[in-house]
Scaffold this motif. Structure first.
Motif, PDB file in Angstrom:
ATOM      1  N   TYR A  52     -33.966  11.739  35.329  1.00  9.45           N
ATOM      2  CA  TYR A  52     -32.795  12.160  36.125  1.00  9.45           C
ATOM      3  C   TYR A  52     -31.560  11.800  35.315  1.00  9.45           C
ATOM      4  O   TYR A  52     -31.453  10.675  34.794  1.00  9.45           O
ATOM      5  N   THR A  53     -30.615  12.750  35.207  1.00  6.38           N
ATOM      6  CA  THR A  53     -29.431  12.531  34.385  1.00  6.38           C
ATOM      7  C   THR A  53     -28.188  12.385  35.250  1.00  6.38           C
ATOM      8  O   THR A  53     -27.872  13.260  36.062  1.00  6.38           O
ATOM      9  N   TYR A  54     -27.527  11.264  35.070  1.00  2.67           N
ATOM     10  CA  TYR A  54     -26.247  11.061  35.744  1.00  2.67           C
ATOM     11  C   TYR A  54     -25.139  11.712  34.909  1.00  2.67           C
ATOM     12  O   TYR A  54     -25.081  11.539  33.683  1.00  2.67           O
ATOM     13  N   THR A  55     -24.255  12.453  35.598  1.00  4.43           N
ATOM     14  CA  THR A  55     -23.072  13.028  34.931  1.00  4.43           C
ATOM     15  C   THR A  55     -21.838  12.226  35.345  1.00  4.43           C
ATOM     16  O   THR A  55     -21.805  11.623  36.416  1.00  4.43           O
ATOM     17  N   ARG A  56     -20.780  12.277  34.476  1.00  5.69           N
ATOM     18  CA  ARG A  56     -19.557  11.548  34.810  1.00  5.69           C
ATOM     19  C   ARG A  56     -18.804  12.275  35.930  1.00  5.69           C
ATOM     20  O   ARG A  56     -18.700  13.506  35.931  1.00  5.69           O
ATOM     21  N   ASP A  57     -18.271  11.502  36.856  1.00  3.34           N
ATOM     22  CA  ASP A  57     -17.494  12.078  37.957  1.00  3.34           C
ATOM     23  C   ASP A  57     -16.181  12.655  37.424  1.00  3.34           C
ATOM     24  O   ASP A  57     -15.556  12.104  36.504  1.00  3.34           O
ATOM     25  N   THR A  58     -15.754  13.755  38.021  1.00  2.00           N
ATOM     26  CA  THR A  58     -14.420  14.287  37.693  1.00  2.00           C
ATOM     27  C   THR A  58     -13.366  13.426  38.374  1.00  2.00           C
ATOM     28  O   THR A  58     -13.611  12.806  39.426  1.00  2.00           O
ATOM     29  N   THR A  59     -12.191  13.370  37.734  1.00  2.00           N
ATOM     30  CA  THR A  59     -11.085  12.567  38.280  1.00  2.00           C
ATOM     31  C   THR A  59      -9.798  13.401  38.349  1.00  2.00           C
ATOM     32  O   THR A  59      -9.670  14.454  37.703  1.00  2.00           O
ATOM     33  N   ARG A  60      -8.857  12.881  39.132  1.00  3.14           N
ATOM     34  CA  ARG A  60      -7.558  13.543  39.253  1.00  3.14           C
ATOM     35  C   ARG A  60      -6.461  12.486  39.217  1.00  3.14           C
ATOM     36  O   ARG A  60      -6.548  11.479  39.922  1.00  3.14           O
ATOM     37  N   LEU A  61      -5.418  12.769  38.374  1.00  2.24           N
ATOM     38  CA  LEU A  61      -4.240  11.901  38.325  1.00  2.24           C
ATOM     39  C   LEU A  61      -3.067  12.637  38.989  1.00  2.24           C
ATOM     40  O   LEU A  61      -2.872  13.843  38.774  1.00  2.24           O
ATOM     41  N   THR A  62      -2.310  11.921  39.762  1.00  7.05           N
ATOM     42  CA  THR A  62      -1.072  12.475  40.332  1.00  7.05           C
ATOM     43  C   THR A  62       0.082  11.568  39.941  1.00  7.05           C
ATOM     44  O   THR A  62      -0.033  10.338  40.018  1.00  7.05           O
ATOM     45  N   ALA A  63       1.159  12.185  39.465  1.00  7.24           N
ATOM     46  CA  ALA A  63       2.343  11.430  39.044  1.00  7.24           C
ATOM     47  C   ALA A  63       3.563  11.962  39.792  1.00  7.24           C
ATOM     48  O   ALA A  63       3.718  13.192  39.953  1.00  7.24           O
ATOM     49  N   ALA A  64       4.396  11.078  40.253  1.00  8.76           N
ATOM     50  CA  ALA A  64       5.569  11.490  41.031  1.00  8.76           C
ATOM     51  C   ALA A  64       6.777  11.690  40.116  1.00  8.76           C
ATOM     52  O   ALA A  64       6.950  10.964  39.134  1.00  8.76           O
ATOM     53  N   PRO A  65       7.624  12.683  40.431  1.00  9.81           N
ATOM     54  CA  PRO A  65       8.870  12.865  39.657  1.00  9.81           C
ATOM     55  C   PRO A  65       9.729  11.598  39.746  1.00  9.81           C
ATOM     56  O   PRO A  65       9.694  10.862  40.733  1.00  9.81           O
ATOM     57  N   LEU A  66      10.478  11.368  38.664  1.00 17.18           N
ATOM     58  CA  LEU A  66      11.301  10.159  38.597  1.00 17.18           C
ATOM     59  C   LEU A  66      12.786  10.532  38.536  1.00 17.18           C
ATOM     60  O   LEU A  66      13.197  11.361  37.720  1.00 17.18           O
ATOM     61  N   LEU A  67      13.545   9.950  39.452  1.00 15.15           N
ATOM     62  CA  LEU A  67      14.996  10.128  39.423  1.00 15.15           C
ATOM     63  C   LEU A  67      15.612   9.057  38.549  1.00 15.15           C
ATOM     64  O   LEU A  67      15.266   7.878  38.666  1.00 15.15           O
ATOM     65  N   LEU A  68      16.492   9.474  37.636  1.00 19.06           N
ATOM     66  CA  LEU A  68      17.132   8.491  36.777  1.00 19.06           C
ATOM     67  C   LEU A  68      18.590   8.907  36.525  1.00 19.06           C
ATOM     68  O   LEU A  68      18.976  10.054  36.728  1.00 19.06           O
ATOM     69  N   SER A  69      19.356   7.949  36.095  1.00 16.96           N
ATOM     70  CA  SER A  69      20.785   8.180  35.820  1.00 16.96           C
ATOM     71  C   SER A  69      21.080   7.687  34.411  1.00 16.96           C
ATOM     72  O   SER A  69      20.623   6.614  34.011  1.00 16.96           O
ATOM     73  N   ILE A  70      21.798   8.548  33.660  1.00 11.65           N
ATOM     74  CA  ILE A  70      22.145   8.206  32.282  1.00 11.65           C
ATOM     75  C   ILE A  70      23.668   8.158  32.166  1.00 11.65           C
ATOM     76  O   ILE A  70      24.360   9.131  32.496  1.00 11.65           O
ATOM     77  N   ALA A  71      24.156   7.040  31.743  1.00  8.45           N
ATOM     78  CA  ALA A  71      25.624   6.889  31.583  1.00  8.45           C
ATOM     79  C   ALA A  71      26.045   7.481  30.243  1.00  8.45           C
ATOM     80  O   ALA A  71      25.252   7.492  29.283  1.00  8.45           O
ATOM     81  N   PRO A  72      27.304   7.953  30.185  1.00 10.15           N
ATOM     82  CA  PRO A  72      27.803   8.494  28.906  1.00 10.15           C
ATOM     83  C   PRO A  72      27.716   7.434  27.819  1.00 10.15           C
ATOM     84  O   PRO A  72      28.033   6.274  28.029  1.00 10.15           O
ATOM     85  N   GLY A  73      27.225   7.845  26.663  1.00 15.44           N
ATOM     86  CA  GLY A  73      27.102   6.947  25.518  1.00 15.44           C
ATOM     87  C   GLY A  73      25.893   6.038  25.553  1.00 15.44           C
ATOM     88  O   GLY A  73      25.660   5.245  24.640  1.00 15.44           O
ATOM     89  N   GLY A  80       9.311   0.783  31.220  1.00 15.89           N
ATOM     90  CA  GLY A  80       9.549   0.546  29.822  1.00 15.89           C
ATOM     91  C   GLY A  80      10.742   1.361  29.326  1.00 15.89           C
ATOM     92  O   GLY A  80      11.146   2.346  29.938  1.00 15.89           O
ATOM     93  N   PRO A  81      11.319   0.959  28.223  1.00 15.97           N
ATOM     94  CA  PRO A  81      12.480   1.682  27.690  1.00 15.97           C
ATOM     95  C   PRO A  81      12.080   2.965  26.979  1.00 15.97           C
ATOM     96  O   PRO A  81      10.983   3.057  26.424  1.00 15.97           O
ATOM     97  N   CYS A  82      12.983   3.912  27.010  1.00 18.70           N
ATOM     98  CA  CYS A  82      12.742   5.170  26.317  1.00 18.70           C
ATOM     99  C   CYS A  82      14.098   5.683  25.788  1.00 18.70           C
ATOM    100  O   CYS A  82      15.110   5.637  26.505  1.00 18.70           O
ATOM    101  N   PRO A  83      14.143   6.151  24.557  1.00 15.70           N
ATOM    102  CA  PRO A  83      15.404   6.680  24.030  1.00 15.70           C
ATOM    103  C   PRO A  83      15.939   7.808  24.898  1.00 15.70           C
ATOM    104  O   PRO A  83      15.169   8.677  25.351  1.00 15.70           O
ATOM    105  N   VAL A  84      17.258   7.804  25.107  1.00 14.65           N
ATOM    106  CA  VAL A  84      17.879   8.844  25.941  1.00 14.65           C
ATOM    107  C   VAL A  84      17.650  10.213  25.345  1.00 14.65           C
ATOM    108  O   VAL A  84      17.373  11.194  26.055  1.00 14.65           O
ATOM    109  N   LEU A  85      17.704  10.268  23.986  1.00  9.41           N
ATOM    110  CA  LEU A  85      17.502  11.566  23.351  1.00  9.41           C
ATOM    111  C   LEU A  85      16.119  12.122  23.664  1.00  9.41           C
ATOM    112  O   LEU A  85      15.960  13.321  23.932  1.00  9.41           O
TER     113      LEU A  85
END
Length: 621
Positions: free
Chosen positions: A514-535, A585-590
Motif C-alpha cells: 500500500y502506497t501513501y501519497t503526500r497530502d495536498t496543502t494550501r497557503l493563504t496570505a493576507a494583503p498588507l497595508l503599509l505606509s512609506i514616508a518620503p525619503g 522583517g525589513p525590506c528595501p522601499v525600492l
C-alpha cells in the motif's frame, strides 16, 4: 543331536550340558503335554522394580535379582536346563528357553510366576525379543549340522515360522528397528543375518580368524554387531551396513557373553577361560580395561541405566556386579546352580521436552523430542495419528514430522521398547494468514482510506497493520476479506499491509503493498497595508500566512513558511497550532515599490506537498 567340537577346542561344560539336554528332550517328548500353549496373560502395570533374571542351567530355575536393593527377590522353577532368558520390551514377561524340555517358560514379572509354556523345537538355547515385542526368536537344533530359529508370535504364543541358520546357534540379537536378527552359530563358526519381514537368511558373515562365535550384542544405534569368538579368543565387529567384519580384536581366553553400554561407547566381554571381563572402547575398537570376576563368567549384561554390568559366574554360582565408573566388582551375589544367561527389561523411555509445541493444522512441522532411553523409539503419535519421518538421533533425541490434524491441542505419545509414554501436548493451529490483494493500493498520508484486504485464512484476525502502524479499525468480513481503515503515516511511500491471527502473521509480499501519497496543502496570505514616508529607504513588513492540509481540512502546525518580496527574503516563521505563521522583517522601499506584493512558500514535508501563496502590499501615503 547337534555336532560339538572336540575337547581340545570346545566348551566341555556345554558339551556335558548338551548330552543331558538331549536326554531331557527325549523325556519331554514322551510326556507329550509339557509343551502345551497357555493363553496369553493380560497386560499389567509395570513394577517399580526392574529385576535382572538369571537362568540357572543346572538349577532348572530362574533367579530374580533386584539391583536397587542388591538382593535376590525370588527363584522361579522353570523347565529343564534353562539356557536362555529374555525380558519383553514392556517388561511384563520373561521368556526362558528350556534346552532339556524343548519349551519356553513365560514368567509373569508382576508375580514372578510361570504363566504359560510355549512348545518349540529341539534343544532351544538363545532367546530374544523383537524391539516391538510382537515376536520372540529362539535358536535351536534343527538337524545334524543344522541350526534353526523358531519365530514366536507373542500374541498367540505359537511358533509361526522356523528359519534355517548355521550349526548350533548360541546367541541372537535384533537391530533397534527390528528388521534384522543376527544369530551367532557356535559350531558353524558364522553369523546368520535374518530378514525378519520375510524370515529368510539374507547374509552369512564368517572369517577364518573368527571361530566358534558364542556371544553377540547389537549396538544401540544398530550400526555394529559385536561377536565373541570362543576358540579364537577375540571379538568380531560386524558393520551392519555391509554385513561384513570390519575389525577383529583380541580379548581374554574363551570369550562368551557380550553386552554394550546404553550409550554404545563400551562393550563388555565375559572371558570364561580367564575369569575376567574385557572392556572395549567401541570408538577406538580397543580393550581399555580388564576386570577380574568369578569362576567361568558366561553371560554379561549392561544395566539399562548405565551404572553397572552384571556377570554370571557359572563355576561359582554367583553374580558379579561391576561398577562401570571404576571397573571394579562391588558385589558378588549367590544365585542358582550354574547361572548361564541373564536379562532385564529395557529402561522405560521418558520424554522431558517437545519443541516446537505448536504448528499449522496442515502438519509438516519437524519436532524434536528429548528425554532418556529413546533409542528404541518405534512410533510417535499426535492425537492418535502417527507421525512420519520418525528418526532416532540418539538415546536422548528423536525427531518426527507432525501429521495433519484439525486445529486444537492433542496429546503426543512416544512408543519405545514396547512401551508407550506421554510426550507432551501439541497445539494445531489454523494456517497463517496470507494477503493476496489491496484495494485501493494507495491513499493519502493523512490516513482514513477504507482499504479492502483480500487473502486466505483471515478469520480470527487479531490485528491489521500498515507497516508498523496498526490500522485505525478493521472488520473481518470472511475468511478471504477484511476491510480496514488506513492509519495516518508520518511519511509518504509504500508499506506492507499484514494480518495477524492466532496462527501467525502474514508474510510480506508485493501483493500486500500500500502506497501513501503526500497530502495536498494550501497557503493563504493576507494583503498588507503599509505606509512609506518620503525619503524612507527601508520599511518593516509584518507578514503572515496560514497552511491547511486540504485532504483533512485541518491546519498544519510546525511547518516552516518563508516570506519573500521579489527575490528578497524578508523572514521565516513556523506555523502554530492554528496553522498560521507570522513574522516581520525589513525590506528595501525600492523592492516594495517594484513588486507591490509578497510571497509565502512552504517547501513541503514527508507527508505534505509544497504550497505557495501571494498577497498584495498596499501602500498608503
Amino acid at each position: 543331536m547337534a555336532l560339538v567340537p572336540d575337547s581340545r577346542t570346545g566348551r566341555p561344560r556345554r558339551r556335558r550340558r548338551l548330552r543331558r539336554a538331549t536326554a531331557a528332550a527325549v523325556a519331554t517328548a514322551m510326556l507329550g503335554t509339557l509343551g502345551a500353549v497357555l493363553p496369553a496373560v493380560t497386560a499389567h502395570a509395570e513394577s517399580a522394580v526392574r529385576p535382572v533374571y538369571i537362568a540357572n542351567l543346572r538349577g532348572n530355575s530362574v533367579t530374580a535379582y533386584d539391583p536397587a536393593s542388591g538382593t535376590v527377590i525370588t527363584t522361579v522353577p522353570v523347565g529343564s536346563f534353562p539356557e536362555g532368558v529374555t525380558v519383553s520390551p514392556d517388561g511384563t514377561q520373561a521368556y526362558v528357553a528350556n534346552n532339556g524340555s524343548d519349551s519356553v517358560s513365560v514368567i509373569d514379572t508382576a508375580t514372578n510366576t510361570v504363566s504359560g509354556t510355549i512348545a518349540v523345537g529341539r534343544l532351544p538355547g538363545p532367546v530374544s525379543f523383537a524391539p516391538d515385542g510382537a515376536h520372540a526368536y529362539v535358536g535351536r537344533f534343527l538337524g545334524p549340522g543344522i541350526g534353526g530359529v523358531d519365530v514366536i508370535d507373542t500374541a498367540t504364543r505359537t511358533v509361526t515360522a522356523t528359519v534355517q541358520v548355521g550349526n548350533q546357534p548360541f546367541a541372537i540379537g535384533l537391530t533397534p528397528d527390528g528388521r534384522r536378527a543376527y544369530v551367532a552359530n557356535f559350531v558353524g563358526s558364522s553369523v546368520s543375518v535374518i530378514d525378519t519381514a520375510t524370515n529368510t537368511v539374507t547374509a552369512t558373515v564368517a572369517r577364518p580368524d573368527a571361530r566358534t562365535p558364542s556371544g553377540l550384542a547389537v549396538a544401540p544405534d544398530g550400526a555394529h554387531v559385536y561377536v565373541s569368538n570362543f576358540n579364537s579368543n577375540n571379538l568380531s565387529v560386524i558393520d551392519t551396513a555391509t554385513d561384513t567384519i570390519s575389525a577383529v580384536v583380541p580379548v581374554g581366553g574363551g570369550p562368551a557373553g557380550v553386552t554394550v553400554s546404553p550409550d554404545g561407547h563400551l562393550a563388555y566381554i565375559a572371558n570364561e577361560n580367564a575369569n575376567t571381563v574385557s572392556v572395549l572402547d567401541t570408538a577406538s575398537v580397543s580393550v581399555v580395561a580388564t576386570v577380574p570376576v568369578g569362576s567361568i563368567p558366561t553371560a554379561v549384561l549392561a544395566d539399562p541405566d548405565g551404572g553397572a554390568v552384571y556377570v554370571t559366574n557359572g563355576g561359582g554360582n554367583t553374580l558379579s556386579v561391576i561398577d562401570t565408573a571404576t571397573n571394579t566388582v562391588t558385589a558378588t551375589v549367590p544365585v542358582g546352580n550354574t547361572p548361564f544367561a541373564l536379562a532385564t527389561a529395557p529402561a522405560a523411555p521418558a520424554v522431558t521436552a517437545l519443541a516446537p509445541d505448536h504448528g499449522p493444522s496442515a502438519g509438516g512441522t519437524t519436532v524434536t523430542i528429548t528425554g532418556s532411553h529413546l533409542a528404541g523409539t518405534r512410533a510417535v503419535d499426535f492425537g492418535g495419528t502417527p507421525a512420519t519421518g520418525v528418526t532416532v538421533v540418539n538415546s536422548t533425541t528423536v525427531t518426527a514430522t507432525v501429521p495433519p490434524h484439525p486445529a486444537g491441542a492433542v496429546d503426543v505419545t512416544l512408543t519405545a521398547s514396547g512401551r508407550t509414554v506421554p510426550a507432551g501436548r501439541y497445539t494445531y493451529q489454523d494456517p497463517a494468514p496470507t494477503v493476496t490483494g489491496i484495494a485501493p493500493a494507495q491513499g493519502p498520508a493523512a490516513g482514513g482510506t477504507a482499504v479492502v484486504i483480500t487473502g486466505t485464512h483471515l478469520t480470527g484476525a487479531t490485528a491489521v497493520a500498515f507497516g508498523a502502524t496498526a490500522a485505525t479499525s478493521f472488520s473481518v468480513e470472511s475468511d478471504t476479506r477484511i476491510t480496514a481503515t488506513a492509519p495516518a503515516a508520518s511519511a509518504a511511500g509504500p508499506v506492507d499491509v499484514t494480518v495477524t491471527t492466532p496462527a501467525g502473521t502474514s508474510t510480506a509480499t508485493a501483493s500486500d503493498r500500500y502506497t501513501y501519497t503526500r497530502d495536498t496543502t494550501r497557503l493563504t496570505a493576507a494583503p498588507l497595508l503599509l505606509s512609506i514616508a518620503p525619503g524612507q529607504l527601508s520599511v518593516n513588513l509584518n507578514l503572515s500566512a496560514t497552511l491547511t492540509d486540504t485532504v483533512t481540512g485541518l491546519p498544519v502546525a510546525g511547518a516552516t513558511i518563508t516570506f519573500t518580496v521579489g527575490s528578497t527574503t524578508v523572514c521565516t516563521a513556523v506555523t502554530g497550532a492554528n496553522g498560521t505563521a507570522a513574522c516581520s522583517g525589513p525590506c528595501p522601499v525600492l523592492t516594495v515599490l517594484l513588486n507591490l506584493g509578497y510571497t509565502a512558500a512552504y517547501a513541503g514535508g514527508p507527508a505534505l506537498q509544497p504550497a505557495t501563496a501571494s498577497a498584495g502590499l498596499i501602500r498608503i501615503g
